[in-house]
Design an enzyme around this catalytic site. Structure first.
Site, mmCIF file in Angstrom:
data_model
loop_
_atom_site.group_PDB
_atom_site.id
_atom_site.type_symbol
_atom_site.label_atom_id
_atom_site.label_comp_id
_atom_site.label_asym_id
_atom_site.label_seq_id
_atom_site.Cartn_x
_atom_site.Cartn_y
_atom_site.Cartn_z
ATOM 1 N N SER A 1 0.806 -1.229 0.000
ATOM 2 C CA SER A 1 0.000 0.000 0.000
ATOM 3 C C SER A 1 0.837 1.277 0.000
ATOM 4 O O SER A 1 0.320 2.345 -0.312
ATOM 5 C CB SER A 1 -0.942 0.021 1.214
ATOM 6 O OG SER A 1 -0.209 -0.069 2.418
ATOM 7 N N ASP B 1 -3.341 8.223 7.740
ATOM 8 C CA ASP B 1 -4.300 7.352 8.416
ATOM 9 C C ASP B 1 -3.555 6.465 9.423
ATOM 10 O O ASP B 1 -2.399 6.741 9.747
ATOM 11 C CB ASP B 1 -5.138 6.546 7.396
ATOM 12 C CG ASP B 1 -4.316 5.519 6.607
ATOM 13 O OD1 ASP B 1 -3.206 5.165 7.044
ATOM 14 O OD2 ASP B 1 -4.794 5.074 5.540
ATOM 15 N N HIS C 1 -0.504 4.871 7.246
ATOM 16 C CA HIS C 1 0.192 5.473 6.105
ATOM 17 C C HIS C 1 0.513 6.946 6.321
ATOM 18 O O HIS C 1 -0.305 7.686 6.872
ATOM 19 C CB HIS C 1 -0.669 5.335 4.844
ATOM 20 C CG HIS C 1 -1.095 3.929 4.579
ATOM 21 N ND1 HIS C 1 -2.344 3.456 4.924
ATOM 22 C CD2 HIS C 1 -0.422 2.882 4.037
ATOM 23 C CE1 HIS C 1 -2.435 2.168 4.588
ATOM 24 N NE2 HIS C 1 -1.288 1.800 4.045
#
Length: 381
Positions: free
Chosen positions: A32, A326, A329
């Site tokens: 991600s 978040d 991340h």
């Protein structure tokens, strides 16, 4: 001044004023941290997707793209610095591969067992690269395709999920393997992946090393020993990240000696980010512990977007003041600043090559060194 010296100086002036787009394609493998939206096209869980608001809220994109950020991610900036267009996700329909492609998938691991069935693991990403290779040969012919593959830069950012969910979140794995053995498995499989790409013709590699995982808002929230812990970070997670980084650096140093023409760019993302977490104001940040988007302690409950088991989430006013976007991340600005460090960093902090060198196959320092070491070099003494 000799005519050869004048010729060299003219060549350097021309070089400085006419650096155009990179001729190197850009192939990206990972999780991600660098997923540009591949997970939009697979059947997975909401935690492994980011194609909904408030992701991408800063306006660079006209809608959420699947990037786990308030805007762009590190490879978007690297492409910009290399004067390449945005590198598209592999699964996007009708993709042109001529500038490269991004195979990364949110939740992916080096090991296929990590988030199995919910992400595109590294071995599968390598198979997807083979499909791209065949497509390039069909489009460009074998010789031109081989040249593109050998001149390309291969960026790899993966491993965090193997340690967070694959090990710390998996009691069975902890029963089967002590931490050192498990890290060895991950590094061994990652080394195999690098060798596969090398055998395909890849020669220039770049790596985003792991961050201090225990200081992610989600891991702070999960930390079982936070009451007895000064900084609140989950030390076992950070220790795994450090062991991984040390193992990878040892492998890269070895491969550089074993594999002909193997060049790489590596860096210490762990310390770089740790410094910003511990001294945010020094770098223009106001908040380095709590996530901009999330819920509960540290914003560490991963609810950003409100479409998960817990729907409630809080969103900060200015993401640029935060290190963390978040629960897992960083914000776009962290991606941008580290991309710049990888792009132009000196050898003692990024090395043995920076990304600028890998993409453009030169640095001004090299050109000047050539002149000073050459037959006309005495004129400069």
């Amino acid at each position: 001044m000799g005519s050869l010296v004048k010729e060299y100086l003219c060549a350097i002036l021309l070089l400085l004023t006419t650096v155009g787009a990179s001729e190197a394609a850009f192939f990206i493998f990972g999780d991600s941290t660098v997923d540009p939206g591949n997970n939009n096209y697979i059947n997975t869980i909401p935690e492994n997707q980011a194609n909904f608001k408030p992701y991408g809220q800063n306006g660079f994109f006209d809608k959420p793209t699947g990037r786990f950020s308030d805007g762009r991610v590190i490879v978007d900036f690297i492409a910009e610095y290399a004067k390449l267009p945005l590198i598209p996700p592999f699964l996007e329909p009708s993709v042109d591969y001529s500038n490269g492609v991004n195979f990364a998938s949110g939740g992916a691991g080096v090991l296929p067992e990590t988030n199995q069935g919910l992400a595109i693991d590294l071995p599968t990403q390598l198979k997807n690269f083979e499909a791209v290779e065949k497509s390039l040969i069909e489009k460009l012919g074998e010789e031109e395709a081989k040249q593109l593959i050998s001149e390309a830069v291969y960026f790899i950012s993966i491993g965090s999920n193997d340690y967070m969910g694959g090990y710390l979140g998996n009691p069975k794995m902890q029963e089967l393997y002590i931490p050192e053995t498990y890290v060895g498995m991950v590094i061994g499989n990652l080394t195999q992946a690098i060798q596969v790409l090398y055998e395909k013709g890849g020669r220039k590699f770049a790596f985003l090393s792991l961050s201090p995982l225990g200081c992610l808002p989600a891991l702070r929230a999960l930390n079982p020993n936070k009451e007895n812990n000064e900084d609140g970070c989950f030390k076992a997670a950070s220790a795994l990240a450090l062991a991984h980084n040390n193992g990878l650096e040892a492998v890269l140093t070895s491969l550089e000696h074993i594999l002909k023409d193997f060049k790489y760019c590596n860096s210490n993302f762990y310390n770089w980010l740790d410094d910003r977490i511990n001294h945010p104001s020094k770098y223009g940040f106001k908040e380095a512990v709590n996530a901009c988007c999330g819920y509960g302690p540290y914003g560490g409950i991963f609810t950003c977007g409100g479409n998960k088991k817990v729907s409630e989430y809080k969103l900060c006013e200015n993401a640029n003041e935060h290190v963390w976007w978040d629960s897992f991340h960083p914000t776009e600005i962290i991606h941008q600043e580290f991309a710049k460090a990888l792009w132009e960093g000196p050898p003692f902090s990024v090395g043995p090559y920076n990304l600028q060198h890998l993409f453009f196959n030169f640095s001004l320092h090299d050109k000047l060194a050539d002149i000073l070491d050459g037959p006309e070099g005495d004129h400069f003494q």
